[in-house]
Structure formats: C-alpha cells, structure tokens
Design a protein around this motif. Structure first.
Motif, PDB file in Angstrom:
ATOM      1  N   PHE A 150       0.828  -1.207   0.000  1.00 32.60           N
ATOM      2  CA  PHE A 150       0.000   0.000   0.000  1.00 32.60           C
ATOM      3  C   PHE A 150       0.862   1.255   0.000  1.00 32.60           C
ATOM      4  N   PHE A 151       1.845   1.309   0.897  1.00 38.60           N
ATOM      5  CA  PHE A 151       2.668   2.518   0.991  1.00 38.60           C
ATOM      6  C   PHE A 151       3.591   2.668  -0.219  1.00 38.60           C
ATOM      7  N   MET A 152       4.037   1.551  -0.792  1.00 38.16           N
ATOM      8  CA  MET A 152       4.819   1.646  -2.018  1.00 38.16           C
ATOM      9  C   MET A 152       3.993   2.284  -3.135  1.00 38.16           C
ATOM     10  N   GLY A 153       2.743   1.835  -3.276  1.00 41.18           N
ATOM     11  CA  GLY A 153       1.880   2.411  -4.297  1.00 41.18           C
ATOM     12  C   GLY A 153       1.499   3.844  -3.988  1.00 41.18           C
ATOM     13  N   HIS A 154       1.265   4.143  -2.705  1.00 44.43           N
ATOM     14  CA  HIS A 154       0.834   5.486  -2.305  1.00 44.43           C
ATOM     15  C   HIS A 154       1.918   6.522  -2.583  1.00 44.43           C
ATOM     16  N   TYR A 155       3.172   6.177  -2.266  1.00 42.21           N
ATOM     17  CA  TYR A 155       4.265   7.136  -2.458  1.00 42.21           C
ATOM     18  C   TYR A 155       4.950   6.967  -3.810  1.00 42.21           C
ATOM     19  N   GLY A 156       4.626   5.900  -4.539  1.00 39.97           N
ATOM     20  CA  GLY A 156       5.184   5.710  -5.864  1.00 39.97           C
ATOM     21  C   GLY A 156       6.694   5.547  -5.880  1.00 39.97           C
ATOM     22  N   VAL A 157       7.226   4.777  -4.931  1.00 38.82           N
ATOM     23  CA  VAL A 157       8.669   4.616  -4.830  1.00 38.82           C
ATOM     24  C   VAL A 157       9.093   3.287  -5.445  1.00 38.82           C
ATOM     25  N   SER A 158      10.371   3.160  -5.726  1.00 48.26           N
ATOM     26  CA  SER A 158      10.915   1.920  -6.271  1.00 48.26           C
ATOM     27  C   SER A 158      11.065   0.894  -5.151  1.00 48.26           C
ATOM     28  N   THR A 159      11.325  -0.347  -5.551  1.00 49.67           N
ATOM     29  CA  THR A 159      11.506  -1.417  -4.572  1.00 49.67           C
ATOM     30  C   THR A 159      12.716  -1.155  -3.681  1.00 49.67           C
ATOM     31  N   THR A 160      13.791  -0.620  -4.262  1.00 52.29           N
ATOM     32  CA  THR A 160      15.007  -0.339  -3.486  1.00 52.29           C
ATOM     33  C   THR A 160      14.742   0.687  -2.403  1.00 52.29           C
ATOM     34  N   VAL A 161      14.054   1.750  -2.761  1.00 50.47           N
ATOM     35  CA  VAL A 161      13.713   2.780  -1.772  1.00 50.47           C
ATOM     36  C   VAL A 161      12.772   2.219  -0.715  1.00 50.47           C
ATOM     37  N   ALA A 162      11.826   1.409  -1.139  1.00 53.12           N
ATOM     38  CA  ALA A 162      10.839   0.861  -0.211  1.00 53.12           C
ATOM     39  C   ALA A 162      11.483  -0.023   0.844  1.00 53.12           C
ATOM     40  N   VAL A 163      12.438  -0.880   0.452  1.00 51.91           N
ATOM     41  CA  VAL A 163      13.027  -1.807   1.423  1.00 51.91           C
ATOM     42  C   VAL A 163      13.906  -1.089   2.430  1.00 51.91           C
ATOM     43  N   VAL A 164      14.330   0.121   2.129  1.00 49.75           N
ATOM     44  CA  VAL A 164      15.163   0.873   3.066  1.00 49.75           C
ATOM     45  C   VAL A 164      14.335   1.833   3.904  1.00 49.75           C
ATOM     46  N   GLU A 165      13.311   2.460   3.312  1.00 52.30           N
ATOM     47  CA  GLU A 165      12.589   3.522   3.992  1.00 52.30           C
ATOM     48  C   GLU A 165      11.198   3.119   4.496  1.00 52.30           C
ATOM     49  N   ILE A 166      10.568   2.148   3.845  1.00 50.03           N
ATOM     50  CA  ILE A 166       9.191   1.795   4.202  1.00 50.03           C
ATOM     51  C   ILE A 166       9.108   0.473   4.945  1.00 50.03           C
ATOM     52  N   THR A 167       9.711  -0.560   4.386  1.00 50.42           N
ATOM     53  CA  THR A 167       9.604  -1.902   4.966  1.00 50.42           C
ATOM     54  C   THR A 167      10.069  -1.982   6.416  1.00 50.42           C
ATOM     55  N   PRO A 168      11.233  -1.411   6.786  1.00 52.92           N
ATOM     56  CA  PRO A 168      11.657  -1.518   8.188  1.00 52.92           C
ATOM     57  C   PRO A 168      10.667  -0.908   9.166  1.00 52.92           C
ATOM     58  N   VAL A 169      10.115   0.244   8.801  1.00 48.47           N
ATOM     59  CA  VAL A 169       9.174   0.908   9.708  1.00 48.47           C
ATOM     60  C   VAL A 169       7.890   0.102   9.845  1.00 48.47           C
ATOM     61  N   CYS A 170       7.308  -0.283   8.720  1.00 52.27           N
ATOM     62  CA  CYS A 170       6.039  -1.021   8.752  1.00 52.27           C
ATOM     63  C   CYS A 170       6.184  -2.341   9.498  1.00 52.27           C
ATOM     64  N   GLU A 171       7.217  -3.111   9.179  1.00 55.21           N
ATOM     65  CA  GLU A 171       7.347  -4.436   9.768  1.00 55.21           C
ATOM     66  C   GLU A 171       7.652  -4.366  11.259  1.00 55.21           C
ATOM     67  N   GLU A 172       8.530  -3.456  11.679  1.00 52.85           N
ATOM     68  CA  GLU A 172       8.871  -3.393  13.098  1.00 52.85           C
ATOM     69  C   GLU A 172       7.723  -2.836  13.934  1.00 52.85           C
ATOM     70  N   VAL A 173       6.981  -1.871  13.400  1.00 50.38           N
ATOM     71  CA  VAL A 173       5.814  -1.365  14.120  1.00 50.38           C
ATOM     72  C   VAL A 173       4.768  -2.463  14.273  1.00 50.38           C
ATOM     73  N   MET A 174       4.527  -3.208  13.209  1.00 48.49           N
ATOM     74  CA  MET A 174       3.499  -4.250  13.262  1.00 48.49           C
ATOM     75  C   MET A 174       3.914  -5.411  14.156  1.00 48.49           C
ATOM     76  N   LYS A 175       5.221  -5.710  14.228  1.00 54.37           N
ATOM     77  CA  LYS A 175       5.676  -6.756  15.142  1.00 54.37           C
ATOM     78  C   LYS A 175       5.562  -6.319  16.599  1.00 54.37           C
ATOM     79  N   LEU A 176       5.647  -5.012  16.837  1.00 55.49           N
ATOM     80  CA  LEU A 176       5.539  -4.506  18.209  1.00 55.49           C
ATOM     81  C   LEU A 176       4.108  -4.536  18.728  1.00 55.49           C
ATOM     82  N   LEU A 177       3.124  -4.329  17.845  1.00 56.22           N
ATOM     83  CA  LEU A 177       1.736  -4.188  18.289  1.00 56.22           C
ATOM     84  C   LEU A 177       1.203  -5.402  19.053  1.00 56.22           C
TER      85      LEU A 177
END
Length: 213
Positions: A49-76
């Motif tokens: 969802f966030f990759m599509g929303h911000y229109g970023v490449s896969t490389t940018v997503a795995v550095v800037e989006i994936t770490p935040v989303c996954e760690e926040v969701m694992k904490l909940l």
C-alpha cells in the motif's frame, strides 16, 4: 505469482490444532508464532500500500518503508499482550522471540515458494541473515520491554527507543544487502554476529555481577 494467503492457511492450521492440546508457556509460544506469521502476511499488504501510495521503487521501499512497517506491526501484538493481559515481564522475551520466529519462518517459506529451493548455499545465507535479523530484533524488543516495563516511568520512552533501534537495524541490513561486494557480505553477517555477541554477553553477565559484587 504466489498466493501467500493460501500458504498462511496451510501453515497455520497445524499450529492452531496443536494449541488445543497444549498449555502453559508452550501454548503462549505457539500463539505468538502464529501472531508472527499473521503480522508477516499483513505486512505484505501494508508495504504494498505505501509503495503504491508514495510511488517509490523497490530499493527505496526496502530501506525507507519496509523496516518501519514491519517493526511497528511486530511490536503491536506484544504491546497488546502487555497492556491487556499484564503478563510477568520475564515472559516477554520468549513471546517476542516466538513472534520473530513466526515472522521469519513465514517470510522464508514465501521466498522459497517464489524462488525455488535448489540453491542450498543461498538459502543458508538467507537463513543466517534475513532470518537472523528478525530474531535479533525480537531479542532486542523482548528483553528491552521486560526491562522498561519494570520501570513504569520509562515504559513509553523506552518502548519508542527500542522500536527506533529495531527500525535502524532493519534498515541498515536492507541497505547493506542492496549494495555490492564487501557491503553485501557485511549485511549478511551482521545479524548473526550481533546475536552471537548478545549470547556471549548473556553468559558473561552473571559472572560479571559476581565479580563486581
């Protein structure tokens, strides 16, 4: 194209059935393994969802989006467990590690389904890097929460700090393996090396307490 929902159902049914016949801390461990798998499944949707929303490449997503989303969701799930069920804080590391194991296992199974299992060496490297990364973050957040929730005044800021540390570790790993040569090798190695150092520290800590007592 892989159907991760079908993979989840296939893996989750045996775990759900065995939970009916076990109890105590073993049941909690299995429940958090299932929670980790569920979080991994949901993370795939959130990251997309966030990759599509911000229109970023896969490389940018795995550095800037994936770490935040996954760690926040694992904490909940851990925060839900702490705030609603109020367990003994010494049980938090086991729950956090179980959640990380479930997340890493489901992620690896999806990877195997998509890319095949013929290259044993690469899969071994992945297990010792990506799999170890999630275990590392589980260890940090589990033992960290067990410490900060013993001191209620530190609970909020401590939790935010632990989350930030896990995000930084995750983003650093993703950034390193996106590089070439020595940087990629360093990325593959550093989660397992840090786990080894934490394990040595765990073994030495009681001895150091006795030495300086």
């Amino acid at each position: 194209m892989i159907y991760i929902e079908n993979i989840f159902v296939c893996l989750a049914i045996p775990l759900a059935l065995c939970i009916l016949f076990i109890g105590g801390r073993t049941r909690i461990f299995m429940l958090f393994m299932m929670a980790g798998m569920s979080v991994c499944l949901l993370s795939a949707y959130v990251n997309s969802f966030f990759m599509g929303h911000y229109g970023v490449s896969t490389t940018v997503a795995v550095v800037e989006i994936t770490p935040v989303c996954e760690e926040v969701m694992k904490l909940l799930p851990l925060l839900f467990y702490v705030l609603i069920f109020e367990p003994k804080v010494r049980n938090l590391p086991e729950a956090a590690v179980a959640l990380a194991v479930g997340f890493a296992t489901f992620e690896n199974v999806c990877y195997l389904t998509e890319n095949g299992a013929e290259n044993l060496m690469f899969l071994l490297i992945r297990g010792l890097s990506a799999g170890a990364l999630h275990i590392l973050c589980g260890i940090l957040i589990g033992f960290g929460l067990s410490y900060v929730f013993r001191r209620r005044w530190l609970a909020f800021t401590g939790t935010v700090g632990l989350l930030g540390a896990c995000i930084v570790f995750h983003a650093t790993y993703n950034l390193l393996i996106s590089g070439d040569g020595g940087w990629r090798i360093a990325g593959y190695l550093f989660p397992s090396v840090l786990i080894a150092l934490l394990f040595v520290g765990k073994l030495l800590l009681p001895k150091l307490k006795i030495m300086f007592a």
